[in-house]
Design a protein around this motif. Structure first.
Motif, PDB file in Angstrom:
ATOM      1  N   UNK A  52       0.781  -1.229   0.000  1.00 36.39           N
ATOM      2  CA  UNK A  52       0.000   0.000   0.000  1.00 36.39           C
ATOM      3  C   UNK A  52       0.817   1.285   0.000  1.00 36.39           C
ATOM      4  N   UNK A  53       1.879   1.393   0.793  1.00 37.01           N
ATOM      5  CA  UNK A  53       2.646   2.629   0.866  1.00 37.01           C
ATOM      6  C   UNK A  53       4.123   2.336   0.669  1.00 37.01           C
ATOM      7  N   UNK A  77     -12.515  -7.789  10.108  1.00 41.33           N
ATOM      8  CA  UNK A  77     -13.259  -6.538  10.240  1.00 41.33           C
ATOM      9  C   UNK A  77     -14.246  -6.362   9.088  1.00 41.33           C
ATOM     10  N   UNK A  78     -13.833  -6.716   7.877  1.00 36.27           N
ATOM     11  CA  UNK A  78     -14.724  -6.574   6.724  1.00 36.27           C
ATOM     12  C   UNK A  78     -15.950  -7.462   6.871  1.00 36.27           C
ATOM     13  N   UNK A  79     -15.786  -8.693   7.295  1.00 39.00           N
ATOM     14  CA  UNK A  79     -16.918  -9.598   7.463  1.00 39.00           C
ATOM     15  C   UNK A  79     -17.795  -9.159   8.646  1.00 39.00           C
ATOM     16  N   UNK A  80     -17.174  -8.622   9.698  1.00 34.51           N
ATOM     17  CA  UNK A  80     -17.936  -8.105  10.835  1.00 34.51           C
ATOM     18  C   UNK A  80     -18.794  -6.920  10.392  1.00 34.51           C
ATOM     19  N   UNK A 143     -13.718   0.593   0.994  1.00 34.59           N
ATOM     20  CA  UNK A 143     -12.310   0.896   1.236  1.00 34.59           C
ATOM     21  C   UNK A 143     -11.517  -0.374   1.519  1.00 34.59           C
ATOM     22  N   UNK A 144     -12.040  -1.207   2.400  1.00 38.04           N
ATOM     23  CA  UNK A 144     -11.348  -2.458   2.716  1.00 38.04           C
ATOM     24  C   UNK A 144     -11.223  -3.354   1.485  1.00 38.04           C
ATOM     25  N   UNK A 145     -12.273  -3.435   0.684  1.00 39.70           N
ATOM     26  CA  UNK A 145     -12.216  -4.279  -0.504  1.00 39.70           C
ATOM     27  C   UNK A 145     -11.207  -3.762  -1.523  1.00 39.70           C
ATOM     28  N   UNK A 146     -11.091  -2.448  -1.682  1.00 41.81           N
ATOM     29  CA  UNK A 146     -10.074  -1.900  -2.578  1.00 41.81           C
ATOM     30  C   UNK A 146      -8.666  -2.152  -2.027  1.00 41.81           C
ATOM     31  N   UNK A 147      -8.497  -2.040  -0.720  1.00 47.16           N
ATOM     32  CA  UNK A 147      -7.199  -2.363  -0.131  1.00 47.16           C
ATOM     33  C   UNK A 147      -6.854  -3.835  -0.338  1.00 47.16           C
ATOM     34  N   UNK A 153      -2.892  -7.652  -5.832  1.00 46.81           N
ATOM     35  CA  UNK A 153      -2.120  -7.246  -7.012  1.00 46.81           C
ATOM     36  C   UNK A 153      -0.614  -7.264  -6.781  1.00 46.81           C
ATOM     37  N   UNK A 154      -0.162  -7.476  -5.542  1.00 43.57           N
ATOM     38  CA  UNK A 154       1.269  -7.636  -5.303  1.00 43.57           C
ATOM     39  C   UNK A 154       1.743  -9.024  -5.713  1.00 43.57           C
TER      40      UNK A 154
END
Length: 184
Positions: A52-53, A77-80, A143-147, A153-154
């Protein structure tokens, strides 16, 4: 006048050349060499991929483990958030129906036409206490899904497997709330 224009054009051309040099070697012979780390264009387990950075480049096994733990927790966290949204949707729907029913029962004026009586309301009314949190939760999920997409993609298999396992564990823990929310 012409000399000033020539100087401006030369400065813009040189600035563009400096901005285009971002430290990347764009040959397709091997990994892309970045200013820090590298990017392999195939699935791998090697260290050194930027997450990411520019400063987030796990170079050791411990750093890689820490990155995987963080990704695992973000997947949970995304599923929660998905489970919370489903449970709240049921609550918001019941609350909106209750308010609409109270409003219709309290007024002496009947509905406007026969179609409204037969079909009822097609969409619940906008309620800021319901719709604003719904939008915030959706934005957090997006946001989480794009992250997660950027992580995949790495091509780093450690990251990919961690996300898959984290999403699976999260669905195991919180998925029953999304299913039961839609049954009511």
């Amino acid at each position: 006048m012409h000399s000033t224009l020539l100087v401006v054009v030369c400065l813009l051309y040189n600035a563009q050349r400096c901005l285009a040099d971002n430290g990347m070697n764009m040959t397709m012979d091997g990994s892309m060499e970045l200013a820090i780390g590298h990017m392999l264009p195939y699935l791998h387990f090697t260290l050194g991929d930027t997450l990411w950075f520019l400063g987030w480049v796990p170079q050791s096994t411990g750093a890689m483990f820490g990155a995987c733990v963080g990704l695992f927790l973000l997947a949970l966290l995304e599923r929660w958030l998905a489970a919370c949204k489903s449970v709240m949707e049921v609550h918001w729907d019941k609350s909106a129906r209750r308010k609409l029913s109270d409003k219709q029962n309290g007024s002496a004026v009947p509905k406007r036409n026969a179609a409204d009586r037969i079909l009822g309301r097609l969409a619940p009314p906008f309620v800021a206490r319901h719709d604003l949190p719904r939008g915030v939760i959706y934005a957090a999920q997006a946001l989480l899904n794009y992250l997660f997409m950027l992580t995949v993609m790495t091509f780093q298999l450690g990251y990919i497997f961690t996300l898959i396992i984290g999403l699976g564990v999260g669905e195991t823990l919180f998925g029953r709330f999304t299913m039961s929310a839609h049954l009511h």
